[in-house]
Each structure stands twice: as C-alpha cells, then as structure tokens.
Design a protein around this motif. Structure first.
Motif, PDB file in Angstrom:
ATOM      1  N   PHE A 193      76.679  86.414  29.332  1.00 50.26           N
ATOM      2  CA  PHE A 193      76.954  87.578  28.114  1.00 50.26           C
ATOM      3  C   PHE A 193      75.806  87.622  27.411  1.00 50.26           C
ATOM      4  CE2 PHE A 193      78.027  88.674  24.015  1.00 50.26           C
ATOM      5  CZ  PHE A 193      78.560  90.007  24.237  1.00 50.26           C
ATOM      6  N   ARG A 194      75.220  89.000  27.388  1.00 48.98           N
ATOM      7  CA  ARG A 194      73.870  89.334  26.738  1.00 48.98           C
ATOM      8  C   ARG A 194      74.341  90.545  25.958  1.00 48.98           C
ATOM      9  NH1 ARG A 194      68.370  87.924  29.726  1.00 48.98           N
ATOM     10  NH2 ARG A 194      67.765  88.608  27.517  1.00 48.98           N
ATOM     11  N   THR A 195      73.885  90.613  24.681  1.00 43.51           N
ATOM     12  CA  THR A 195      74.032  91.563  23.615  1.00 43.51           C
ATOM     13  C   THR A 195      72.829  91.883  22.512  1.00 43.51           C
ATOM     14  OG1 THR A 195      75.651  92.894  22.384  1.00 43.51           O
ATOM     15  CG2 THR A 195      75.536  90.402  22.056  1.00 43.51           C
ATOM     16  N   ASP A 196      72.589  92.920  22.135  1.00 48.48           N
ATOM     17  CA  ASP A 196      71.768  93.074  21.122  1.00 48.48           C
ATOM     18  C   ASP A 196      72.531  93.595  19.868  1.00 48.48           C
ATOM     19  OD1 ASP A 196      72.356  95.885  21.870  1.00 48.48           O
ATOM     20  OD2 ASP A 196      70.340  96.398  21.985  1.00 48.48           O
ATOM     21  N   ASN A 197      74.012  93.502  19.820  1.00 48.75           N
ATOM     22  CA  ASN A 197      74.727  93.790  18.945  1.00 48.75           C
ATOM     23  C   ASN A 197      75.226  92.498  18.130  1.00 48.75           C
ATOM     24  OD1 ASN A 197      77.675  94.297  17.622  1.00 48.75           O
ATOM     25  ND2 ASN A 197      76.850  96.348  18.104  1.00 48.75           N
ATOM     26  N   VAL A 198      75.017  92.457  16.843  1.00 49.77           N
ATOM     27  CA  VAL A 198      75.432  91.405  16.172  1.00 49.77           C
ATOM     28  C   VAL A 198      77.005  90.966  16.065  1.00 49.77           C
ATOM     29  CG1 VAL A 198      75.333  90.185  13.866  1.00 49.77           C
ATOM     30  CG2 VAL A 198      73.375  91.210  14.676  1.00 49.77           C
ATOM     31  N   ALA A 199      77.872  92.386  15.914  1.00 46.67           N
ATOM     32  CA  ALA A 199      79.356  92.070  15.921  1.00 46.67           C
ATOM     33  C   ALA A 199      79.457  91.558  17.062  1.00 46.67           C
ATOM     34  CB  ALA A 199      79.860  93.574  15.509  1.00 46.67           C
ATOM     35  N   ALA A 200      79.024  92.074  18.212  1.00 52.68           N
ATOM     36  CA  ALA A 200      79.679  91.545  19.593  1.00 52.68           C
ATOM     37  C   ALA A 200      79.299  89.970  19.929  1.00 52.68           C
ATOM     38  CB  ALA A 200      78.888  92.446  20.744  1.00 52.68           C
ATOM     39  N   ALA A 201      78.208  89.635  19.489  1.00 53.67           N
ATOM     40  CA  ALA A 201      77.521  88.273  19.689  1.00 53.67           C
ATOM     41  C   ALA A 201      78.443  87.247  18.776  1.00 53.67           C
ATOM     42  CB  ALA A 201      76.166  88.053  19.169  1.00 53.67           C
ATOM     43  N   LEU A 224      82.809  82.424  24.240  1.00 54.56           N
ATOM     44  CA  LEU A 224      82.085  82.717  25.258  1.00 54.56           C
ATOM     45  C   LEU A 224      80.576  82.110  25.290  1.00 54.56           C
ATOM     46  CD1 LEU A 224      82.993  86.866  25.679  1.00 54.56           C
ATOM     47  CD2 LEU A 224      83.827  84.607  27.000  1.00 54.56           C
ATOM     48  N   GLY A 225      80.276  81.320  24.220  1.00 49.67           N
ATOM     49  CA  GLY A 225      79.170  80.760  24.263  1.00 49.67           C
ATOM     50  C   GLY A 225      78.735  80.362  22.977  1.00 49.67           C
ATOM     51  N   ILE A 226      77.376  80.136  22.635  1.00 46.30           N
ATOM     52  CA  ILE A 226      76.705  79.768  21.240  1.00 46.30           C
ATOM     53  C   ILE A 226      75.814  81.011  21.159  1.00 46.30           C
ATOM     54  CG2 ILE A 226      77.001  77.410  21.725  1.00 46.30           C
ATOM     55  CD1 ILE A 226      74.072  77.160  22.390  1.00 46.30           C
ATOM     56  N   GLY A 227      75.605  80.893  19.640  1.00 43.18           N
ATOM     57  CA  GLY A 227      74.801  82.374  19.341  1.00 43.18           C
ATOM     58  C   GLY A 227      73.814  81.424  18.325  1.00 43.18           C
ATOM     59  N   TYR A 228      72.871  82.362  17.993  1.00 43.46           N
ATOM     60  CA  TYR A 228      71.745  81.971  16.986  1.00 43.46           C
ATOM     61  C   TYR A 228      71.473  83.061  16.253  1.00 43.46           C
ATOM     62  CZ  TYR A 228      67.039  80.564  15.443  1.00 43.46           C
ATOM     63  OH  TYR A 228      66.040  80.373  14.466  1.00 43.46           O
ATOM     64  N   GLY A 229      71.477  82.719  14.709  1.00 39.90           N
ATOM     65  CA  GLY A 229      71.156  83.868  13.588  1.00 39.90           C
ATOM     66  C   GLY A 229      71.289  83.089  12.419  1.00 39.90           C
ATOM     67  N   PRO A 230      70.957  83.878  11.233  1.00 43.85           N
ATOM     68  CA  PRO A 230      71.144  83.433   9.917  1.00 43.85           C
ATOM     69  C   PRO A 230      72.389  83.064   9.593  1.00 43.85           C
ATOM     70  CG  PRO A 230      70.461  85.913   9.831  1.00 43.85           C
ATOM     71  CD  PRO A 230      70.451  85.279  11.223  1.00 43.85           C
ATOM     72  N   TRP A 265      73.987  83.372   6.591  1.00 44.48           N
ATOM     73  CA  TRP A 265      74.669  84.362   5.834  1.00 44.48           C
ATOM     74  C   TRP A 265      75.546  85.380   6.846  1.00 44.48           C
ATOM     75  CZ3 TRP A 265      73.208  89.581   6.328  1.00 44.48           C
ATOM     76  CH2 TRP A 265      72.173  89.716   7.018  1.00 44.48           C
ATOM     77  N   GLN A 266      74.970  85.615   7.967  1.00 41.53           N
ATOM     78  CA  GLN A 266      75.721  86.650   8.779  1.00 41.53           C
ATOM     79  C   GLN A 266      77.090  86.116   9.282  1.00 41.53           C
ATOM     80  OE1 GLN A 266      72.952  87.820  12.016  1.00 41.53           O
ATOM     81  NE2 GLN A 266      72.452  89.385  10.703  1.00 41.53           N
ATOM     82  N   ILE A 267      77.330  84.751   9.488  1.00 41.28           N
ATOM     83  CA  ILE A 267      78.357  84.182   9.910  1.00 41.28           C
ATOM     84  C   ILE A 267      79.122  83.291   8.950  1.00 41.28           C
ATOM     85  CG2 ILE A 267      77.488  84.068  12.366  1.00 41.28           C
ATOM     86  CD1 ILE A 267      77.521  80.887  10.855  1.00 41.28           C
ATOM     87  N   ALA A 268      78.769  83.300   7.646  1.00 39.37           N
ATOM     88  CA  ALA A 268      79.381  82.536   6.666  1.00 39.37           C
ATOM     89  C   ALA A 268      80.930  82.685   6.630  1.00 39.37           C
ATOM     90  CB  ALA A 268      78.668  82.712   5.323  1.00 39.37           C
ATOM     91  N   GLU A 269      81.316  84.051   6.571  1.00 42.32           N
ATOM     92  CA  GLU A 269      82.953  84.041   6.422  1.00 42.32           C
ATOM     93  C   GLU A 269      83.564  83.417   7.673  1.00 42.32           C
ATOM     94  OE1 GLU A 269      85.845  87.700   6.783  1.00 42.32           O
ATOM     95  OE2 GLU A 269      83.625  88.035   5.756  1.00 42.32           O
TER      96      GLU A 269
END
Length: 87
Positions: free
Chosen positions: A8-16, A24-30, A32-36
């Motif tokens: 699975f690949r996407t360039d959409n933060v909400a989809a990731a 569906l996998g693991i993600g990487y990002g700041p 504050w984007q996933i705090a909730e």
C-alpha cells in the motif's frame, strides 16, 4: 511483533492514517498529526528509540520595539499550548 503484509502506497496523510489504523502497515510522520489517534488507542508508537531528535521552536519578533499586542498574545498562546504537546 508487528505483522505487515501486502503493498500500500499513498501520498495522502489521511489515507496513510486510515491504513495504519486498519492494520495495513506502519507509517511515519510527526506526532502532532496522529496525536488524537494515539490518545484514543487507534495507533501506537513503534521504534520510538529511532525518532528524530526534538528541536526547539523560536518566535522571532522584529527588532523595532514591542510587537503588536495580538502578535504577543499569539506567541504566548503558542508557548502555553506547546508546553503540553509531544513534538
């Protein structure tokens, strides 16, 4: 253990975020984007020991005296809010 399968690949933060929440996998990002999502238990932190080091945030004012009151209030609001954030 974390089991990952498929592609699975996407360039959409909400989809990731949705993909990670549905296993569906693991993600990487700041954070504050996933705090909730983290706070409600939909996501968990993996590989925390490999996080990028935290860097300070600075507010810069022009050297020409005092900034406008609304600018100072905004900076003060950020200071209070960011004290409570995991950035």
């Amino acid at each position: 253990n974390v089991r990952v399968s498929g592609c699975f690949r996407t360039d959409n933060v909400a989809a990731a975020h949705a993909a990670a929440c549905h296993g569906l996998g693991i993600g990487y990002g700041p954070f504050w984007q996933i705090a909730e999502l983290f706070d409600r238990g939909a996501l968990e932190i993996l590989l925390e020991e490999f996080e990028a080091p935290r860097i300070p945030i600075h507010a810069v004012f022009p050297p020409s005296g005092m900034p406008p009151a609304k600018t100072r209030l905004f900076a003060d609001l950020l200071v209070e809010r960011l004290k409570r954030e995991r950035l």
